[in-house]
Every structure is written in structure tokens, then in C-alpha cells.
Design a protein around this motif. Structure first.
Motif, PDB file in Angstrom:
ATOM      1  N   GLU A   9      -1.200  -6.376   7.424  1.00 21.34           N
ATOM      2  CA  GLU A   9      -2.366  -5.566   7.734  1.00 21.34           C
ATOM      3  C   GLU A   9      -1.961  -4.110   7.981  1.00 21.34           C
ATOM      4  O   GLU A   9      -0.847  -3.810   8.401  1.00 21.34           O
ATOM      5  CB  GLU A   9      -3.107  -6.107   8.965  1.00 21.34           C
ATOM      6  CG  GLU A   9      -2.250  -6.147  10.213  1.00 21.34           C
ATOM      7  CD  GLU A   9      -2.855  -6.987  11.317  1.00 21.34           C
ATOM      8  OE1 GLU A   9      -3.675  -7.881  11.013  1.00 21.34           O
ATOM      9  OE2 GLU A   9      -2.505  -6.757  12.488  1.00 21.34           O
ATOM     10  N   VAL A  10      -2.915  -3.236   7.693  1.00 23.79           N
ATOM     11  CA  VAL A  10      -2.789  -1.816   8.004  1.00 23.79           C
ATOM     12  C   VAL A  10      -3.868  -1.482   9.019  1.00 23.79           C
ATOM     13  O   VAL A  10      -5.058  -1.704   8.765  1.00 23.79           O
ATOM     14  CB  VAL A  10      -2.952  -0.940   6.745  1.00 23.79           C
ATOM     15  CG1 VAL A  10      -2.991   0.543   7.122  1.00 23.79           C
ATOM     16  CG2 VAL A  10      -1.821  -1.197   5.763  1.00 23.79           C
ATOM     17  N   VAL A  11      -3.473  -0.976  10.155  1.00 24.88           N
ATOM     18  CA  VAL A  11      -4.438  -0.593  11.182  1.00 24.88           C
ATOM     19  C   VAL A  11      -5.040   0.755  10.797  1.00 24.88           C
ATOM     20  O   VAL A  11      -4.328   1.763  10.707  1.00 24.88           O
ATOM     21  CB  VAL A  11      -3.780  -0.528  12.571  1.00 24.88           C
ATOM     22  CG1 VAL A  11      -4.768  -0.011  13.609  1.00 24.88           C
ATOM     23  CG2 VAL A  11      -3.269  -1.906  12.982  1.00 24.88           C
ATOM     24  N   VAL A  12      -6.351   0.764  10.567  1.00 26.08           N
ATOM     25  CA  VAL A  12      -7.041   1.986  10.144  1.00 26.08           C
ATOM     26  C   VAL A  12      -7.936   2.541  11.251  1.00 26.08           C
ATOM     27  O   VAL A  12      -8.651   3.517  11.033  1.00 26.08           O
ATOM     28  CB  VAL A  12      -7.876   1.726   8.877  1.00 26.08           C
ATOM     29  CG1 VAL A  12      -6.974   1.343   7.721  1.00 26.08           C
ATOM     30  CG2 VAL A  12      -8.931   0.655   9.125  1.00 26.08           C
ATOM     31  N   GLY A  13      -7.900   1.936  12.429  1.00 28.37           N
ATOM     32  CA  GLY A  13      -8.717   2.425  13.532  1.00 28.37           C
ATOM     33  C   GLY A  13      -8.456   1.633  14.790  1.00 28.37           C
ATOM     34  O   GLY A  13      -7.769   0.604  14.768  1.00 28.37           O
ATOM     35  N   ALA A 147      -3.818   5.349   0.392  1.00 27.01           N
ATOM     36  CA  ALA A 147      -2.489   5.399  -0.216  1.00 27.01           C
ATOM     37  C   ALA A 147      -1.641   4.218   0.219  1.00 27.01           C
ATOM     38  O   ALA A 147      -0.944   3.595  -0.597  1.00 27.01           O
ATOM     39  CB  ALA A 147      -1.800   6.707   0.152  1.00 27.01           C
ATOM     40  N   LEU A 148      -1.696   3.866   1.494  1.00 29.40           N
ATOM     41  CA  LEU A 148      -0.855   2.791   2.000  1.00 29.40           C
ATOM     42  C   LEU A 148      -1.355   1.429   1.529  1.00 29.40           C
ATOM     43  O   LEU A 148      -0.558   0.562   1.127  1.00 29.40           O
ATOM     44  CB  LEU A 148      -0.807   2.842   3.529  1.00 29.40           C
ATOM     45  CG  LEU A 148       0.246   1.985   4.217  1.00 29.40           C
ATOM     46  CD1 LEU A 148       1.636   2.254   3.656  1.00 29.40           C
ATOM     47  CD2 LEU A 148       0.231   2.227   5.720  1.00 29.40           C
ATOM     48  N   GLY A 183       0.559   0.072  12.086  1.00 35.42           N
ATOM     49  CA  GLY A 183       0.568  -1.382  12.036  1.00 35.42           C
ATOM     50  C   GLY A 183       1.036  -2.016  10.748  1.00 35.42           C
ATOM     51  O   GLY A 183       0.908  -3.224  10.596  1.00 35.42           O
ATOM     52  N   PHE A 184       1.564  -1.262   9.778  1.00 32.47           N
ATOM     53  CA  PHE A 184       2.185  -1.897   8.616  1.00 32.47           C
ATOM     54  C   PHE A 184       3.694  -1.720   8.745  1.00 32.47           C
ATOM     55  O   PHE A 184       4.203  -0.600   8.816  1.00 32.47           O
ATOM     56  CB  PHE A 184       1.705  -1.278   7.307  1.00 32.47           C
ATOM     57  CG  PHE A 184       2.382  -1.872   6.097  1.00 32.47           C
ATOM     58  CD1 PHE A 184       2.010  -3.115   5.614  1.00 32.47           C
ATOM     59  CD2 PHE A 184       3.433  -1.213   5.487  1.00 32.47           C
ATOM     60  CE1 PHE A 184       2.651  -3.675   4.520  1.00 32.47           C
ATOM     61  CE2 PHE A 184       4.083  -1.766   4.394  1.00 32.47           C
ATOM     62  CZ  PHE A 184       3.694  -3.007   3.919  1.00 32.47           C
ATOM     63  N   GLY A 185       4.390  -2.834   8.783  1.00 34.19           N
ATOM     64  CA  GLY A 185       5.844  -2.779   8.937  1.00 34.19           C
ATOM     65  C   GLY A 185       6.438  -4.163   8.778  1.00 34.19           C
ATOM     66  O   GLY A 185       5.900  -5.011   8.075  1.00 34.19           O
ATOM     67  N   ARG A 212       6.247   4.463  -2.095  1.00 35.43           N
ATOM     68  CA  ARG A 212       5.185   4.556  -3.117  1.00 35.43           C
ATOM     69  C   ARG A 212       3.976   5.327  -2.556  1.00 35.43           C
ATOM     70  O   ARG A 212       3.385   6.158  -3.246  1.00 35.43           O
ATOM     71  CB  ARG A 212       4.784   3.155  -3.552  1.00 35.43           C
ATOM     72  CG  ARG A 212       3.700   3.124  -4.646  1.00 35.43           C
ATOM     73  CD  ARG A 212       3.236   1.695  -4.868  1.00 35.43           C
ATOM     74  NE  ARG A 212       4.228   0.866  -5.542  1.00 35.43           N
ATOM     75  CZ  ARG A 212       4.132   0.477  -6.802  1.00 35.43           C
ATOM     76  NH1 ARG A 212       3.102   0.851  -7.543  1.00 35.43           N
ATOM     77  NH2 ARG A 212       5.067  -0.283  -7.331  1.00 35.43           N
ATOM     78  N   ALA A 213       3.619   5.042  -1.300  1.00 36.71           N
ATOM     79  CA  ALA A 213       2.464   5.715  -0.687  1.00 36.71           C
ATOM     80  C   ALA A 213       2.707   7.216  -0.544  1.00 36.71           C
ATOM     81  O   ALA A 213       1.823   8.023  -0.871  1.00 36.71           O
ATOM     82  CB  ALA A 213       2.170   5.082   0.666  1.00 36.71           C
TER      83      ALA A 213
END
Length: 220
Positions: A9-13, A147-148, A183-185, A212-213
Motif C-alpha cells: 500500500e501507498v499512504v496518500v493521506g 508516480a509511485l 507507507g510504501f517500503g 522508476r517513480a
């Protein structure tokens, strides 16, 4: 882009926060004395009940999480026979676009005023704000989230956008007008525990996603 652990997951907020220390006063005395006094710890316990009973709105709008109030510490008193004249409590309020820092402060101060009206003391209750970060949320097509997320998909990963309940450094950056992800790692176990660990074997793919991002942002 803040590389907190988590490969799916990517935390966007995230919800924001408003924090305060509250000094509750009372009348000092001896627990065995003929005269009965209301000590600061007893008044603080009453305030905790008032705070936890305060109504909060539900989730609405762009942030799919409701605000939350939590009493996180209580410090006061010494020994068994001394009735204390001061007790301190800490309040952590997680805020949303519909219930921000001003709303949180108004709620806490109203509870403090209610305590002073119901159980008068030699000194009024003191509320001292110590931190405030705004809530934030990026749409999936906003940068740097797009991008991510796109880079993760390009590496064959199934990654979802997430709005977090806890606050993160993205909230602090949002206060300065800087959009951020978190949160992406690496995959992890025992987050924030004494046995916290990450799986280093996945470092190459995480590195490839960020590379890449970043290249996409630089050339886009």
C-alpha cells in the motif's frame, strides 16, 4: 515520498492531530482529615469522563475516517495519604477536514469549563495546546501518488492507495503545502514493537519502484 514499511500500500493521506496538556487543580489535604476535599486526581477523572463522552462527527467527505479523541496520560499525586492539588492529563485528537484543530480545541475547552462549573476548584483548569498537524489526502491521480502507484504497477506489484488513521510526516508537509506519500517500503513485522523487523530480501524491488517513480517525475 516517505519510505515507511509496507509493500502492499501507498499512504496518500491521513487524519491530522491536535494535542494538548491539561492541568487540573484541586484542594490539597490529608486523606484521613476530618475535612473532605476534592483533590485534583478526582477532578481529572471527572474530566476524562466528560472528554470521552463528548460527541464527535462521523466520517464524511474526502477523508473516509472519523475524528477520534483519546486521553493518553494522567499524572498526579504522591503516596496514599496526601490529596494532590494538581493533576495533568494529555489529550490526543485525530482531526479530519470536517473536524479540524479549532473544533478539537473548542471541544476540549468546553469540557474543561464544564468540569469547573460542576466541581469548582481554587484555580481554573488550564488547557495548553502542544501540537497541531492538518489532515490531508491526495487523489490517486495527484503527484507524487500517481508516480509511485504507477511505478509499483510497472514492477508487477499490486499496491493500493490508503488513507491512514495515524498521522505521519506527510501531515507536517501538508501544513507547508507540500504533497507527500508514505507507507510504501519493505515488508515488516512487529511495527513499532521492540522486535520490529523488515525483510531485506525485498529491497531491490522497492528500490526499483522508487527509481522508476522519481525518473518518471523528472521526465514527465
Amino acid at each position: 515520498m516517505i519510505g515507511y514499511p509496507g509493500l502492499d500500500e501507498v499512504v496518500v493521506g491521513g487524519r491530522g492531530l491536535w494535542r494538548a496538556g491539561i492541568a487540573v487543580h484541586g484542594t490539597s489535604g490529608h486523606s484521613g482529615a476530618r475535612r473532605t476535599v476534592v483533590g485534583a486526581v478526582s477532578r481529572a477523572a471527572h474530566l476524562v469522563r466528560l472528554l470521552e463522552a463528548s460527541p464527535l462527527p462521523g466520517a464524511s467527505g474526502e477523508l473516509p475516517l472519523p475524528p477520534r479523541l483519546t486521553v493518553t496520560y494522567c499524572r498526579g499525586g504522591e503516596g496514599f495519604s496526601a490529596v494532590p492539588d494538581r493533576c495533568e492529563i494529555g489529550v490526543d485528537v485525530r482531526t479530519t477536514p470536517g473536524f479540524g484543530a479549532r473544533d478539537a480545541e473548542d471541544l476540549v475547552r468546553a469540557a474543561a469549563s464544564g468540569l469547573d462549573a460542576a466541581l469548582p476548584a481554587p484555580r481554573p483548569t488550564e488547557v495548553t495546546a502542544v501540537a497541531s498537524w492538518p489532515p490531508y489526502r491526495l487523489a490517486a491521480d495527484e503527484q507524487p501518488a500517481a508516480a509511485l502507484l504507477g511505478a509499483a504497477a510497472g514492477q508487477g506489484l499490486r499496491v493500493r492507495a490508503k488513507t491512514a488513521g495515524p498521522s505521519n510526516i506527510g501531515n507536517l508537509l501538508a501544513a507547508e503545502g507540500i504533497p507527500a506519500t508514505a507507507g510504501f517500503g519493505l515488508p515488516y513485522e512487529g511495527l513499532h514493537g521492540v522486535d520490529e523487523l523488515v525483510h531485506l530480501a525485498d529491497l531491490p524491488v522497492v528500490h526499483a519502484v522508487y527509481r522508476r517513480a522519481v525518473l518518471g517525475l523528472l521526465t514527465g
